[in-house]
Design an enzyme around this catalytic site. Structure first.
Site, short mmCIF file in Angstrom:
data_model
loop_
_atom_site.label_atom_id
_atom_site.label_comp_id
_atom_site.label_asym_id
_atom_site.label_seq_id
_atom_site.Cartn_x
_atom_site.Cartn_y
_atom_site.Cartn_z
N TRP A 11 0.82 -1.22 0.00
CA TRP A 11 0.00 0.00 0.00
C TRP A 11 0.85 1.27 0.00
CZ3 TRP A 11 -4.10 -1.52 4.32
CH2 TRP A 11 -4.96 -2.49 3.80
N HIS A 95 12.92 -1.93 -1.68
CA HIS A 95 12.04 -1.44 -2.75
C HIS A 95 12.74 -0.28 -3.47
CE1 HIS A 95 8.63 0.31 -4.81
NE2 HIS A 95 8.01 -0.84 -4.63
N GLU A 167 11.25 -6.30 -9.65
CA GLU A 167 10.48 -5.08 -9.92
C GLU A 167 11.30 -4.18 -10.83
OE1 GLU A 167 7.62 -4.73 -6.14
OE2 GLU A 167 8.74 -2.96 -6.70
#
Ligand code: 13P
Length: 262
Positions: A11, A95, A167
């Site tokens: 989120w 990330h 990613e």
């Protein structure tokens, strides 16, 4: 045996504590439970405690989006993996938003992965090349460097608890959100498994779950989940809508069933 699929909602800095609770309230009603699909929510840190009381932890696991590598000490503003242990099963580490906006280095990410494992939390390690790196043909080098450095302190047994999320930075909505061709993703997933198998052997490489984490929605996700060796996905924007996230989970179940038959 095939790994269970892992579908993670990242989120990011969206949904406050109240909104997160409301989401879970609605999500519980539309979520179909599939034994072969593990569902993880990564809300804001503040919502972890209340959500841990509101979710059925047999059906929904929780993840932190970040934590610090030291267990305790004078680190104003930080939260340690030690403090999160018992509250979350997973932690997203490395990330690209943290690498880019918060200048997280390869060494810091390695130390965070080590700290997560030390505290019994399974790292979801994000790796991926930027657009200029991709254009320069450096994808493999970047994947190699980010992956190998992050797990370099771990034993083979510990590496099995790491999930690798590929990613590509250029495919994340934050940084452009280009559509990635599943063929291109397949090559990188194969390379990730090859690298792990070179260092830790084929068994460990099979046990590690590899996710795709560029932009997906309930339409596009099937094409990535169907890839050989792709065990799930790390979903950003599309996970903010509980219905679309529940559809992604149902899609993962269907793809899992069809892969099992092959
Ligand atoms: P989006 O799905 O919003 O592109 O984000 C992907 C991502 O960063 C998942 O961690």
């Amino acid at each position: 045996m095939m790994n269970r699929s892992l579908i993670v909602a990242n989120w990011k800095m969206h949904l406050n504590v109240q909104q997160a609770s409301l989401y879970v309230h609605h999500f519980n009603k539309v979520l179909n439970y599939h034994r072969s699909v593990e569902v993880v929510l990564a809300p804001t840190l503040l919502a972890l405690q209340p959500l841990s009381l509101e979710v059925d932890r047999r059906k929904i696991h929780l993840a932190a989006q970040n934590a610090y590598d030291k267990d305790e000490g004078p680190y104003t503003g930080e939260v340690s993996f030690t403090m999160l242990s018992g509250l979350v099963d997973y932690a997203i580490i490395g990330h690209s938003e943290r690498r880019i906006y918060f200048s997280e280095s390869l060494e810091l990410i390695r130390d965070k992965v080590t700290a997560a494992i030390r505290n019994g939390i399974k790292p979801i390690l994000c790796i991926g090349e930027s657009k200029p790196e991709r254009t320069a043909g450096e994808t493999k080098r970047v994947i190699h460097d980010q992956l190998m450095s992050a797990i370099s302190n771990l034993t083979a047994e510990e590496v099995k608890n790491v999930t690798v999320a590929y990613e590509p930075v250029w495919a994340i909505s934050t940084f452009g959100g280009e559509n990635a061709e599943p063929n291109e993703i397949q090559k990188v997933i194969d390379y990730i498994r090859y690298q792990i198998s070179e260092l830790y052997g084929a068994k460990v490489s099979n046990d590690v779950r590899v996710l795709y984490g560029g932009s997906v929605d309930d339409d596009s996700v099937g094409g990535y989940l169907a890839l050989d060796g792709c065990d799930g996905t790390l979903v950003g924007a599309a996970s903010l809508d509980y219905q679309s996230f529940a559809s992604i989970i149902d899609k993962a179940f269907l793809v899992y069933q069809s892969k099992k038959k092959d």
